[in-house]
Design a protein around this motif. Structure first.
Motif, short mmCIF file in Angstrom:
data_model
loop_
_atom_site.label_atom_id
_atom_site.label_comp_id
_atom_site.label_asym_id
_atom_site.label_seq_id
_atom_site.Cartn_x
_atom_site.Cartn_y
_atom_site.Cartn_z
N THR A 110 51.42 33.83 44.74
CA THR A 110 50.53 34.95 45.07
C THR A 110 50.44 35.94 43.92
N ALA A 169 47.13 36.87 41.65
CA ALA A 169 46.51 38.21 41.66
C ALA A 169 46.45 38.79 40.26
N LYS A 171 41.11 36.29 37.66
CA LYS A 171 40.30 37.45 38.00
C LYS A 171 39.01 37.12 38.72
N PHE A 218 39.92 30.09 41.69
CA PHE A 218 41.04 29.94 42.62
C PHE A 218 41.38 28.47 42.85
N SER A 259 22.64 38.09 35.14
CA SER A 259 23.10 39.47 35.26
C SER A 259 24.31 39.73 34.35
N GLU A 284 50.05 37.15 52.41
CA GLU A 284 49.67 37.03 51.02
C GLU A 284 49.13 38.35 50.48
N GLU A 318 51.67 41.05 50.07
CA GLU A 318 52.47 40.91 48.87
C GLU A 318 51.71 41.40 47.63
N ILE A 319 50.43 41.05 47.60
CA ILE A 319 49.63 41.49 46.46
C ILE A 319 49.56 43.00 46.40
N MET A 370 49.17 49.15 39.15
CA MET A 370 47.87 48.70 38.64
C MET A 370 46.85 48.77 39.76
N LYS A 394 37.63 41.54 46.29
CA LYS A 394 36.28 41.02 46.47
C LYS A 394 36.25 40.25 47.78
N ALA A 433 30.78 41.68 45.12
CA ALA A 433 30.51 40.48 44.32
C ALA A 433 29.04 40.30 44.03
N LYS A 464 27.60 41.33 41.34
CA LYS A 464 27.61 40.81 39.98
C LYS A 464 29.04 40.86 39.47
N ASP A 465 29.31 40.07 38.48
CA ASP A 465 30.66 40.04 37.94
C ASP A 465 30.94 41.33 37.19
N LEU A 479 38.28 43.72 34.41
CA LEU A 479 39.10 42.79 35.18
C LEU A 479 40.51 42.71 34.63
N GLY A 480 40.58 42.80 33.28
CA GLY A 480 41.88 42.67 32.64
C GLY A 480 42.87 43.73 33.08
N CYS A 504 42.96 45.11 36.10
CA CYS A 504 43.18 45.13 37.55
C CYS A 504 43.92 43.88 37.98
N ASN A 505 44.55 43.98 39.14
CA ASN A 505 44.95 42.77 39.83
C ASN A 505 43.79 42.39 40.73
N PHE A 506 43.72 41.11 41.05
CA PHE A 506 42.54 40.65 41.74
C PHE A 506 42.90 39.88 43.01
N HIS A 507 42.15 40.14 44.04
CA HIS A 507 42.29 39.29 45.22
C HIS A 507 40.94 39.11 45.88
N HIS A 508 40.71 37.90 46.32
CA HIS A 508 39.48 37.61 47.04
C HIS A 508 39.83 37.39 48.48
#
Lengths: 397, 282
Positions: A41, A45, A49, A54, A179, B20, B23-24, B33, B38, B168, B170-171, B177-178, B180-184
């Motif tokens: 996990t 994360a 990005k 995934f 875009s 999950e 934890e993130i 951070m 998304k 989401a 647009k990207d 992004l660098g 941040c931490n990311f979760h979808h």
């Protein structure tokens, strides 16, 4: 720790940055990561990005930590993977195979559906790169599927299209998301786009002109006098419809990029749709043209004063424009030829133009450009053409 | 971390959290951070920030990003109009010559000057243009910004917990992004959805719950739906079903499905769904 894993992620194509890898190290130091599940996990994360990756990440993780084999593409992944796979194959065309005509007549009798089925069958059979020959997909064969082949009604499978008239495109899911920020284009193009500003000197007087206000206030012996000006880019509704599919638009992607970014910054009420080749029953809001379709018939409800701008090369097989079921995407068959749809659009929005990145002196070589040009005023996508288009679209009539 | 353990995030009263994501969130808090979330609308991205604030007892500050927004608005505002007014009429207690009295903090500014650690929710970042995002990065990275008018630097007293959501559309840019931490957040599975519904409706009739959820997921699978119904729609729909005295849970499975309009809000989708329902009936 896990340096190998880092490189594995990069190798499978996930853009992992060293910085984020260092962040992961920091995370490991916090004491929060105590098991493989935690690591899974946390690493995802921090390192990955976008949800696009995934799936790849899952595979790489399983491979690295549990020894699972990197998965073979399943049938569902087929569409996504097929294109990348084909591109690899086709990049290396091998020696010139001579054009052979033996199967031509027989194969040209296949219907488009048969062709697609045949293509899918062959693709599943195929296990190695192949060039020439009569069964497999490769380059320069005479099988009805494949590219740069000479089959009269064949599908195109990647490769630069030569005469821009392949009737069926199957695995060509190579959509570009316009875009995203693209490379900067020539200043000349930027200059051309500035002229779109001419379009919008409307709206209420709601901008304070500071300089004039100060001047008037001073003239007024300090009694405040605020001067308002018209705002410059409001109130104009614009629909931008972009051809973003297919090889034939490839050379112009950068150009369309610029238009796209510029339009987005400039117009408040801007709708952007995407299509491939020409307009059938729907256009798409998403560049991938899959999930968010928009019915053409619904456009009738919009303000007829909306400026309707199409960007596309208008180059296709005449069949695709005139045929009742002309769409190269067979789920998009609508019962009305595209040319009818275009007439409908030009009636719905009297202020419409078609911007064509193909230069004007080449137009006469393509019939469909002429035909579409008779319905929607067409201009070339150059400094001069754009200026003319803007003039045309701003005319009051 | 054990010292902070009591502050760890395990969920809140109206929010069902999967392990999950929990934890993130905890890792992002530990690393200080921003966490970028998304996911399709209705998966509870915004709710998460509320839930974190509730669970950790921190104050929540929400910055709703708008398309025309400039970063400066999120940082501070120099209220020139009030100052002008004061200077002309002089009937306020503020000192006109002191510009600082006319500086008002924006949402990011507020989260920096707050005496206690807060949760800062930056909602729907993708609405703003890339300039906004890139400019914001620097501020969040440095945890400080300058107020040009009074030549003063505002530093964050406590690093806020930052949650950023994006639909989401647009990207986002790579440098963004660098940092941040990311979760979808995927759309919840039926299992999870059952828990979510139970949190919102205590004592819900079991038959209603089962048949509503089953119908709901069937609807989501209908081909050609443009805007799939999300959790929000499901909750409203169940609320409506419960409020209708004539409604029986069995009806759903038979294909008598009332209040379709709550689930489908676009006329095209509504027609598609209606057609699908009619097919079940036959």
């Amino acid at each position: 720790m896990f340096v190998d894993f880092f490189y594995l992620l990069r190798r499978v194509g996930i853009p992992v940055t060293p910085t984020s890898f260092l962040t992961l190290q920091k995370a490991l130091g916090t004491g929060l990561v105590n098991s493989l599940d935690d690591l899974y996990t946390a690493a995802r994360a921090i390192l990955v990005k976008s949800e696009k990756y995934f799936d790849l990440y899952d595979q790489a993780f399983a491979h690295h930590f549990q020894g699972a084999a990197l998965k073979d593409p399943q049938e569902e992944d087929f569409a996504e993977i097929a294109h990348a796979m084909l591109e690899e194959w086709l990049k290396d065309p091998g020696g010139l195979a001579k054009m052979l005509g033996i199967d031509e007549k027989e194969l040209s009798r296949l219907s488009p559906e048969d062709l697609i089925n045949y293509f899918l069958e062959r693709l599943k059979d195929q296990t190695e790169e192949h060039h020439g020959g009569s069964k497999w997909i490769g380059t320069r064969g005479f099988s009805p599927v494949g590219h740069s082949g000479y089959h009269p009604g064949g599908m195109r499978v990647g490769g630069v299209s030569r005469n821009k008239s392949a009737l069926k495109t199957a695995m060509e899911r190579r959509y570009r998301d316009y875009s995203q920020e693209g490379p900067m284009t020539a200043s000349q193009i930027g200059e051309a786009l500035k002229r779109l500003r001419n379009m919008v000197p409307v709206g209420p007087k709601n901008n304070i002109n500071v300089e004039k206000s100060i001047y008037e206030t001073v003239r007024n012996a300090g009694e405040i006098e605020i001067v308002f000006d018209r705002s410059f880019m409001d109130r104009l509704k614009v629909i931008l419809v972009i051809d973003n599919g297919g090889w034939s638009m490839d050379p112009y992607i950068e150009l369309v990029h610029t238009i796209f970014n510029y339009a987005r910054a400039q117009f408040k009420d801007l709708k952007i749709f995407f299509f491939h080749n020409t307009i059938y029953s729907k256009v798409w809001e998403d560049p991938q043209r899959r999930t968010r379709p928009h019915q053409i018939d619904d456009f009738i409800r919009l303000d007829p004063e909306t400026r309707f701008i199409v960007v596309g090369d208008a180059s296709m097989a005449p069949y695709e424009l005139l045929g009742v079921n002309g769409s190269i995407h067979y789920e998009e068959r609508s019962g009305k030829p595209s040319i009818e749809r275009l007439r409908f659009m030009s009636k719905t929005f009297p202020h419409c133009v078609w911007l064509n990145p193909v230069l004007k002196n080449e137009w006469r070589y393509t019939d469909t450009i002429r035909m579409i040009g008779e319905i929607i005023p067409m201009f070339e996508l150059t400094l001069e053409g754009l200026e003319k288009a803007v003039t045309s679209i701003m005319q009051k009539n | 971390m054990s010292k902070k353990a009591e502050k760890d995030f395990t969920g809140a009263s109206k929010y069902v959290l999967d392990a999950e994501l929990a934890e993130i969130v905890n890792i992002s808090m530990a690393l200080e951070m921003p966490l970028l979330l998304k996911g399709e609308p209705g998966t509870g991205k915004t709710m998460l920030a509320h839930a974190i604030a509730e669970a950790t007892g921190m104050k929540l500050i929400i910055l709703n990003v708008k398309s025309s927004m400039k970063l400066i608005e999120a940082l501070y505002q120099y209220d020139t109009l009030t100052r002008l007014n004061d200077s002309r009429f002089g009937d306020s207690k503020r000192d006109v010559s002191n510009i600082e009295e006319y500086i008002k903090m924006g949402k990011i500014g507020q989260s920096f000057v707050a005496d206690e650690k807060v949760v800062l929710l930056i909602d729907e970042i993708d609405k703003a243009d890339t300039d906004f995002q890139d400019d914001m990065l620097d501020v969040l990275d440095q945890m400080q910004f300058d107020i040009i008018e009074i030549d003063k630097t505002v530093k964050a007293k406590n690093r806020p917990v930052i949650i950023i959501t994006s639909n989401a559309k647009k990207d986002l840019s790579d440098p963004f992004l660098g940092r941040c931490n990311f979760h979808h957040i995927a759309f919840p599975e039926p299992e999870m959805m059952r828990d979510i519904i139970k949190v919102h409706f205590e004592n819900i009739d079991k038959e209603l719950l089962e048949s509503a959820i089953r119908t709901f997921y069937k609807f989501r699978d209908i081909y050609g739906i443009e805007k799939k119904p999300a959790t929000r729609e499901l909750i409203n729909w169940i609320r409506a079903l419960k409020a209708d005295p004539d409604f029986r849970a069995k009806d759903l499975l038979k294909g008598n499905i009332p209040f379709l309009g709550i689930l489908f809000k676009k006329s095209h989708d509504y027609r598609t769904a209606q057609a699908a329902v009619n097919k079940i009936k036959e």
